[in-house]
Design a protein around this motif. Sequence first.
Motif: not given
Lengths: 196, 270
Positions: B158-160, B262-270
């Motif tokens: 299990s890794r974040d 120019v671009a952005k995104g939210t970090l989400r667990p996969v």
Amino acid sequence: MVGAASSAAVDRTSADNDRLALVRALSSVAGGSEAALRDVYSRTSAKLYGICLRILSDRQEAEDALQDIFLTIWKRAGSYDAARASPVTWLATIARNRSIDRLRARGSRPFVNLDAAADVPDARADAVAGIEAAQDRDRLMNCLDTLEARQAGAIRASFFQGLTYSELAEAGAVPLGTMKSWVRRGLLRLKACLSE
Amino acid sequence: MTKRDDDDEDELFAAELALRLLDGEALLAARARQSADPAFAAHVSVWQERLAGFFDEVEPVEPGDGLWERVASAIERYNPSETVVVLTRRVGLWRGAAAAMTALAASLALFIGLRDPTTIKETQIVSRTRTVPIPTPVPVPTPTITPAPVPEPTPPVSRDLRVAALTPDDAPTMAVVSYDEAGRSLIFTPATLTPVAGHSHQLWVVPASGNPRSLGLVTPGAARRIAIVDNLATLFRGEATVAISAERTGGSRSGLPEGPIVAKGTLRPV
């Protein structure tokens, strides 16, 4: 005026059919149909190119933008939600946003005169795009007319040139806070008028 | 503030985003809200419809001959045969679909299987449980990797690991970042990010509250591993957003984004 009324009804039906056909085509594009994209292209490329040209004022760059826009439509057709937006508005909004991105990437801004922006002649008398569209346009233009000229001018400059509050304040030579409160008051007024 | 004032404030914020009046942090905050808050996103759509009357004053103009052919060949180039595109598509899928995990595991199985038939079985097992740890997300699995022998039975580690697809408005993924909390590293993988003359692209982490912090400059076409030192790592807690801004050559001088995002995104667990 039975004739005019039934002719309006025919236009209305034809506009509904066009809209429905476009919604269906977008749904096929989402499924990977290049033929459907071609259909969307033949129905909308002139309109979308007109938008690119209006914002970018350069044919070559507007064509590059248009190519980019259809690639975007190809990739994102699956996210179009017919319950939320009309297909033409969705496509035109992509065209506007991508053109403004290019304008911003240029890094230089043309000189903007907000008073001149307010005076841009509108095309109210020149209905070419179907009854429904003409009604939308007339409502927006009539409501813009109820705003102060500087408010309407700022909203128009932001729409067609993607000017931010800071750029509008600079162009109008007023403090940022003043520009913000003008525009915000104008937007609230516009919303109230359009909701009447 | 009354309820009515709050509603007006939301409406105005949505209008400002739809018109593109915002810049800097206000723009980031509005876009983050648009992706996280369906009611707010609906306000933005309603404003787009309200303003659509402006489009009706634009006269249609026929584009030059041959433009459709350009579109068709752009689609040809885009269609997923390239590894980078596959990666971009995977990240899009990660957000919503468990199917992507299966596909990824299947491709991993294929990849490993090609190298060592004895490992196929294990890989297939993890693919069914859909808990396969994501391989280090560099764009292309390097052929020099040999699968390490897995001690049996090994529960997946299990890794974040969190991933964000960085996208502009209404446009395809420009780049992908993945953040490995345990390894304190961020991997930046450009996809459709293209150079802009006279500008540098700068990467930022935007914490749930507080100012963006620079993660350095990034270059189209070049993947980068960025070490995240302790004082930066705290900014990645919670719903952190990663953004790319276009700055003057050499990057922002003030330590905050000065050019457009120019671009952005939210970090989400996969």
